[in-house]
Design an enzyme around this catalytic site. Structure first.
Site, PDB file in Angstrom:
ATOM      1  N   ARG A  50      41.017  32.250  19.872  1.00  0.00           N
ATOM      2  CA  ARG A  50      41.083  33.154  21.248  1.00  0.00           C
ATOM      3  C   ARG A  50      39.006  33.659  20.786  1.00  0.00           C
ATOM      4  NH1 ARG A  50      41.213  38.631  19.141  1.00  0.00           N
ATOM      5  NH2 ARG A  50      43.264  38.301  18.244  1.00  0.00           N
ATOM      6  N   TYR A 102      32.684  42.264  46.572  1.00  0.00           N
ATOM      7  CA  TYR A 102      33.747  42.264  46.684  1.00  0.00           C
ATOM      8  C   TYR A 102      35.062  42.842  46.643  1.00  0.00           C
ATOM      9  CZ  TYR A 102      37.996  39.876  45.230  1.00  0.00           C
ATOM     10  OH  TYR A 102      39.549  39.984  44.749  1.00  0.00           O
ATOM     11  N   ASP A 174      25.969  38.261  41.079  1.00  0.00           N
ATOM     12  CA  ASP A 174      27.995  37.762  41.107  1.00  0.00           C
ATOM     13  C   ASP A 174      27.007  36.226  42.112  1.00  0.00           C
ATOM     14  OD1 ASP A 174      30.224  36.564  42.003  1.00  0.00           O
ATOM     15  OD2 ASP A 174      30.914  38.312  41.905  1.00  0.00           O
ATOM     16  N   LYS A 199      36.150  29.489  42.361  1.00  0.00           N
ATOM     17  CA  LYS A 199      35.532  29.107  43.378  1.00  0.00           C
ATOM     18  C   LYS A 199      34.599  27.928  43.870  1.00  0.00           C
ATOM     19  CE  LYS A 199      37.443  32.782  44.707  1.00  0.00           C
ATOM     20  NZ  LYS A 199      37.709  33.521  43.850  1.00  0.00           N
TER      21      LYS A 199
HETATM   22  C1  LIG Z   1      32.044  36.688  45.253  1.00  0.00           C
HETATM   23  C2  LIG Z   1      33.374  37.378  44.359  1.00  0.00           C
HETATM   24  N1  LIG Z   1      33.404  37.127  42.785  1.00  0.00           N
HETATM   25  C3  LIG Z   1      34.437  37.895  41.776  1.00  0.00           C
HETATM   26  C4  LIG Z   1      35.620  37.198  42.268  1.00  0.00           C
HETATM   27  C5  LIG Z   1      37.124  38.055  41.929  1.00  0.00           C
HETATM   28  O1  LIG Z   1      36.933  36.161  41.194  1.00  0.00           O
HETATM   29  P1  LIG Z   1      38.320  35.893  40.348  1.00  0.00           P
HETATM   30  O2  LIG Z   1      39.504  35.694  41.825  1.00  0.00           O
HETATM   31  O3  LIG Z   1      38.226  34.274  39.713  1.00  0.00           O
HETATM   32  O4  LIG Z   1      39.078  36.971  39.773  1.00  0.00           O
HETATM   33  C6  LIG Z   1      35.895  36.901  43.802  1.00  0.00           C
HETATM   34  C7  LIG Z   1      36.984  36.331  44.423  1.00  0.00           C
HETATM   35  O5  LIG Z   1      37.132  36.803  45.618  1.00  0.00           O
HETATM   36  C8  LIG Z   1      34.685  37.357  44.367  1.00  0.00           C
HETATM   37  O6  LIG Z   1      34.676  36.145  45.555  1.00  0.00           O
END
Ligand SMILES: Cc1ncc(COP(=O)(O)O)c(C=O)c1O
Length: 383
Positions: A50, A102, A174, A199
């Site tokens: 961990r 998001y 992000d 992604k």
């Molecule tokens: C721009 C963005 N940030 C964060 C996330 C969250 O990521 P995760 O689905 O890997 O938890 C997403 C998920 O679609 C996203 O599109």
């Protein structure tokens, strides 16, 4: 870490050199949960997975180098990464966010963290003067998406970094939509980058993962502490999948972007389509700003159907393009943000930022461009 390597080389050689025991080019998947001590008080750098794991550590080193950060910390999802980041803040703190965020991030902020005493506001991050006006005494961070998900709004990263420096506010981007291949916020003075590694970084729709990358090593240490304390770590196998995905990041992103450029042009001229949102189109309102801080338009296109009622039939008629809730992978995916990825945002708030039920979001993959266009044409005809 070697200095001055090009990003394509960093990506292709992710993890190379990590295996000190045998020189394995592909980092071994260390599934061991625990490591034996050499003697009392002395281990070999690992004791309990961990806290540290060799496969995960190799992925973290690659992520830090890709984003040009001093420290990267890997997580079990993008949301776990953002959650760990939020432990930097305390009750009473205020965070100013992009106004088209998001849906999962919005859900975390509003439904989980607001009751703990954090407060969140939403602003157009493309206008630094407007951002300054929204800053309060207790504002501790700017949380930015650019382009935003799903309306492809553009933030001013250099402007945000300047505001952050002047006011002593942490700036966070992000960078999921662009990937470090197209945009490196830390190079522009931003403090922290977060990713849904699910992604583009993973790239194959076969892992859920996340990362926080920091410019400052001390901030990185705090995130690493949160990772260990919370335990939202990727499994060694997922860390390995992430490394494997990163190796082809450059070719995947370039190919998907080429496809997307052509499809955005096709969509914006199609009679069934209303607005098309893609920073590569000449009429995107912040195209110039986008290209001043990113090297490409990426491969996500949002567009509105002129007839809202045609949305279900259109989505149902697509065959090559898959109706599924993600982006950034090799397969082309389409979603209906209002009822899928962003369903947790109340309809009135969706409408306020311009997210309508006629909007669909297309993540263009690396398939044959002609086949993708034919699929869209056929689906339009059916509606
Ligand atoms: C721009 C963005 N940030 C964060 C996330 C969250 O990521 P995760 O689905 O890997 O938890 C997403 C998920 O679609 C996203 O599109």
């Amino acid at each position: 870490m070697k200095k001055n390597r090009k990003i394509e080389t960093i990506a292709a050689q992710a993890g190379v050199g990590a295996d000190k025991a045998y020189g394995a080019v592909s980092v071994p998947i260390y599934t061991a949960a625990i490591y034996r001590y050499e003697r009392f008080g002395k281990n070999r750098g690992f004791d309990y997975s961990r806290g540290e794991n060799p496969t995960r550590q190799a992925a973290e080193i690659a992520l830090a180098e890709l984003e040009g950060g001093s420290r990267a910390v890997a997580f079990s999802s993008g949301m776990a990464a953002i959650s760990a980041l939020m432990t930097l803040f305390r009750a009473g703190d205020h965070i100013l966010c992009s106004d088209d965020l998001y849906g999962g991030t919005y859900r975390l902020f509003e439904k989980l963290l607001r009751p703990y005493g954090l407060s969140f506001d939403y602003a157009d991050m493309g206008d630094p003067a407007a951002v300054v006006k929204r800053i309060r005494k207790r504002t501790k961070a700017l949380f930015i998406e650019t382009p935003t998900n799903p309306l492809m709004k553009i933030a001013d990263l250099k402007g945000a970094a300047r505001i952050g420096r002047e006011k002593g506010i942490l700036t966070v981007v992000d960078n999921t939509f662009m990937s470090p291949l197209l945009q490196r916020p830390l190079d522009l003075g931003i403090d922290v980058v977060v990713h849904s590694a699910t992604k583009f970084l993973g790239g194959h729709n076969d892992l859920i993962g996340g990362a926080v990358v920091t410019a400052n090593a001390a901030v990185g240490e705090k995130i690493a502490f949160a990772q260990k304390a919370i335990g939202a770590i990727p499994s060694p196998f997922d860390a390995w999948l992430l490394l494997r995905g990163i190796k082809t990041l450059a070719v995947r992103v370039a190919r998907a972007q080429e496809n997307a450029g052509a499809l955005a042009k096709f969509l914006s001229g199609h009679p069934a389509v209303g607005k098309t949102f893609y920073p590569g189109l000449p009429d995107h309102p912040r195209r110039e700003l986008h290209f001043s801080q990113a090297s490409g338009a990426g491969s996500i296109i949002s567009f509105e159907l002129k007839r809202r009622k045609a949305v279900p039939a259109f989505l149902g008629a697509l065959k090559t393009i898959l109706l599924a809730e993600s982006l950034g992978g090799v397969e082309s995916l389409i979603t209906h943000p209002s009822t899928m990825t962003h369903a947790d945002i109340p309809l009135e708030e969706q409408a306020e930022v311009g997210l309508t039920p006629s909007l669909v979001r297309l993540s263009v993959g690396i398939e044959d461009r002609g086949e993708l266009q034919d699929d869209l044409s056929r689906a339009f005809r059916k509606t």
